[in-house]
Enzyme design. Structure first.
Site, mmCIF file in Angstrom:
data_model
loop_
_atom_site.group_PDB
_atom_site.id
_atom_site.type_symbol
_atom_site.label_atom_id
_atom_site.label_comp_id
_atom_site.label_asym_id
_atom_site.label_seq_id
_atom_site.Cartn_x
_atom_site.Cartn_y
_atom_site.Cartn_z
ATOM 1 N N HIS A 1 2.658 4.566 -14.306
ATOM 2 C CA HIS A 1 2.182 5.326 -13.140
ATOM 3 C C HIS A 1 1.764 6.711 -13.642
ATOM 4 C CE1 HIS A 1 3.997 2.609 -10.060
ATOM 5 N NE2 HIS A 1 4.930 2.409 -10.979
ATOM 6 N N ASN B 1 1.495 9.710 -12.258
ATOM 7 C CA ASN B 1 2.407 10.822 -11.946
ATOM 8 C C ASN B 1 3.850 10.542 -12.391
ATOM 9 O OD1 ASN B 1 1.164 13.234 -10.395
ATOM 10 N ND2 ASN B 1 0.115 11.439 -9.553
ATOM 11 N N THR C 1 -2.534 4.641 -10.451
ATOM 12 C CA THR C 1 -2.249 5.850 -9.679
ATOM 13 C C THR C 1 -2.666 5.655 -8.228
ATOM 14 O OG1 THR C 1 -2.405 8.257 -9.664
ATOM 15 C CG2 THR C 1 -4.442 7.080 -10.158
ATOM 16 N N GLY D 1 5.642 2.294 -4.428
ATOM 17 C CA GLY D 1 6.261 3.223 -3.491
ATOM 18 C C GLY D 1 7.691 2.788 -3.202
ATOM 19 N N GLU E 1 12.555 -4.960 -6.117
ATOM 20 C CA GLU E 1 13.207 -3.799 -6.734
ATOM 21 C C GLU E 1 14.508 -3.481 -5.993
ATOM 22 O OE1 GLU E 1 10.432 -0.531 -7.113
ATOM 23 O OE2 GLU E 1 11.521 0.274 -8.835
HETATM 24 C C1 LIG Z 1 10.849 3.438 -10.258
HETATM 25 N N1 LIG Z 1 10.097 2.381 -9.694
HETATM 26 C C2 LIG Z 1 9.032 2.510 -8.847
HETATM 27 N N2 LIG Z 1 8.954 1.655 -7.800
HETATM 28 C C3 LIG Z 1 7.952 1.752 -6.904
HETATM 29 N N3 LIG Z 1 6.972 2.653 -6.983
HETATM 30 C C4 LIG Z 1 6.996 3.527 -8.002
HETATM 31 C C5 LIG Z 1 8.012 3.494 -8.984
HETATM 32 N N4 LIG Z 1 7.750 4.451 -9.890
HETATM 33 C C6 LIG Z 1 6.608 5.069 -9.467
HETATM 34 N N5 LIG Z 1 6.173 4.536 -8.314
HETATM 35 C C7 LIG Z 1 4.985 4.902 -7.508
HETATM 36 O O1 LIG Z 1 4.132 5.697 -8.302
HETATM 37 C C8 LIG Z 1 3.905 6.981 -7.685
HETATM 38 C C9 LIG Z 1 3.745 8.047 -8.736
HETATM 39 O O2 LIG Z 1 2.530 7.855 -9.424
HETATM 40 P P1 LIG Z 1 1.081 8.134 -8.787
HETATM 41 O O3 LIG Z 1 1.219 9.314 -7.835
HETATM 42 O O4 LIG Z 1 0.674 6.889 -8.071
HETATM 43 O O5 LIG Z 1 0.233 8.446 -9.961
HETATM 44 C C10 LIG Z 1 5.158 7.178 -6.810
HETATM 45 O O6 LIG Z 1 4.903 8.100 -5.757
HETATM 46 C C11 LIG Z 1 5.413 5.758 -6.302
HETATM 47 O O7 LIG Z 1 4.576 5.479 -5.205
#
Ligand SMILES: CNc1ncnc2c1ncn2[C@@H]1O[C@H](COP(=O)(O)O)[C@@H](O)[C@H]1O
Length: 302
Positions: free
Chosen positions: A15, A17, A97, A197, A227
């Site tokens: 991801h 962020n 993302t 999310g 999850e």
């Molecule tokens: C730990 N396990 C996880 N489970 C579910 N969603 C996750 C996550 N880790 C990250 N994100 C998702 O990725 C977004 C951040 O990257 P971006 O803003 O999209 O680049 C988080 O806000 C969440 O929606």
């Protein structure tokens, strides 16, 4: 560890962020702290904490999103994230993302993604092949670079593909907008849609029309699935037959059978699952179970 660093790797679950350098996050937060938008010491404490529950992870993402709002920052973190993966010898990455909107600064989902693409274009420390026509299947992973003295050195190359994420907090319309954007951006390497999310927020059925539309239009789908314990959702997601799923921490007997029957690969995130306490220890992680299953399949391909 050295061996791990040096081998060429494929990264399928990153991801944007979630992959930012700590130093960049702290720098951005310090700047924002000076304007009074946040209290830097609180932010620093949360960022530097290594283990956090799944609930805390999503609070952290809200904090991260506070400091990565504008286009310039999105381009910068994209560049740094790809440079960091390349430096660890990742040769192929699917970076995902969530395209975001922010009327106050004139950001639309499209302009957010344009900033990501700008970030990819701005990388010059490694060769980045992110558009489908950048890919020359006959070329070696290292291309050549020639310096002013005509010395030829191999340059690292990283192939980048993009997945657009739908956040479970979004609406059906938001999700549809993301899917349409993904279709428009196929030329810059967008290949699929991710549903992610906070897994205890919302109903995945909210996104079903958009996911179905994506599927019908040839986008690959990966769903964060299982999850948290939610047997009904896990069954329904498997019935949807995505190309891949992420995590699968709370699968039970029937779920594994269905997954194997439909041949759905799982993106396993060992560190994430252990750090967030989704799985108590590596000894009981389902990775071993899936590995044995893959092994058996290879031995008896028919
Ligand atoms: C730990 N396990 C996880 N489970 C579910 N969603 C996750 C996550 N880790 C990250 N994100 C998702 O990725 C977004 C951040 O990257 P971006 O803003 O999209 O680049 C988080 O806000 C969440 O929606």
């Amino acid at each position: 560890m050295e061996w791990c660093q040096s081998i060429p790797k494929v990264e399928l679950h990153a991801h944007l962020n979630g992959s930012i350098r700590d130093s960049t996050l702290l720098e951005l937060a310090r700047d924002l702290g000076e304007t009074g938008v946040l209290v830097f010491s609180d932010f620093e404490h949360v960022i530097l904490k290594s283990d956090r529950s799944l609930v805390e992870v999503f609070k952290l993402f809200d904090l991260i999103h506070m400091v990565t709002t504008d286009h310039t920052t999105i381009s910068r973190i994209t560049r740094e994230v790809i440079e960091d993966f390349a430096s660890e010898n990742v040769v192929y990455i699917e970076l995902r993302t969530t395209p975001k909107k922010n009327k106050l600064i004139g950001m639309s989902k499209r302009s957010y993604m344009e900033a990501v693409v700008e970030g990819l274009k701005s990388i010059n420390s490694v060769d980045v092949a992110f558009m489908p026509h950048d890919v020359d299947t006959h070329s070696p992973l290292n291309s050549l670079s020639i310096d002013n003295n005509c010395n030829v050195t191999p340059r690292k190359r990283i192939y980048v593909r993009l997945l657009l994420s739908i956040d479970r907090r979004e609406t059906t319309e938001d999700a549809m907008e993301t899917v349409k954007l993904a279709l428009e951006l196929k030329d810059v390497g967008v290949v699929g849609i991710d549903l992610s999310g906070n897994p205890i927020v919302g109903e995945w059925t909210t996104f079903w029309p958009a996911l179905q539309f994506a599927k019908e239009n040839g986008l690959a789908i990966t769903l964060h699935c299982g999850e948290v314990p939610n047997p009904k959702e896990i069954q329904a997601m498997l019935d949807f037959w995505p190309q891949r799923i992420g995590h699968a921490c709370f699968f039970e007997g029937d779920n594994w059978e269905k997954l194997k029957h439909l041949n759905i690969p799982v993106e396993i995130c060992l560190t994430s699952n252990i750090r967030t306490n989704s799985i108590s220890s590596l000894d009981v992680h389902h990775f071993a179970y899936l590995l044995i299953f893959c092994d058996q399949k290879l031995e008896s391909p028919l």
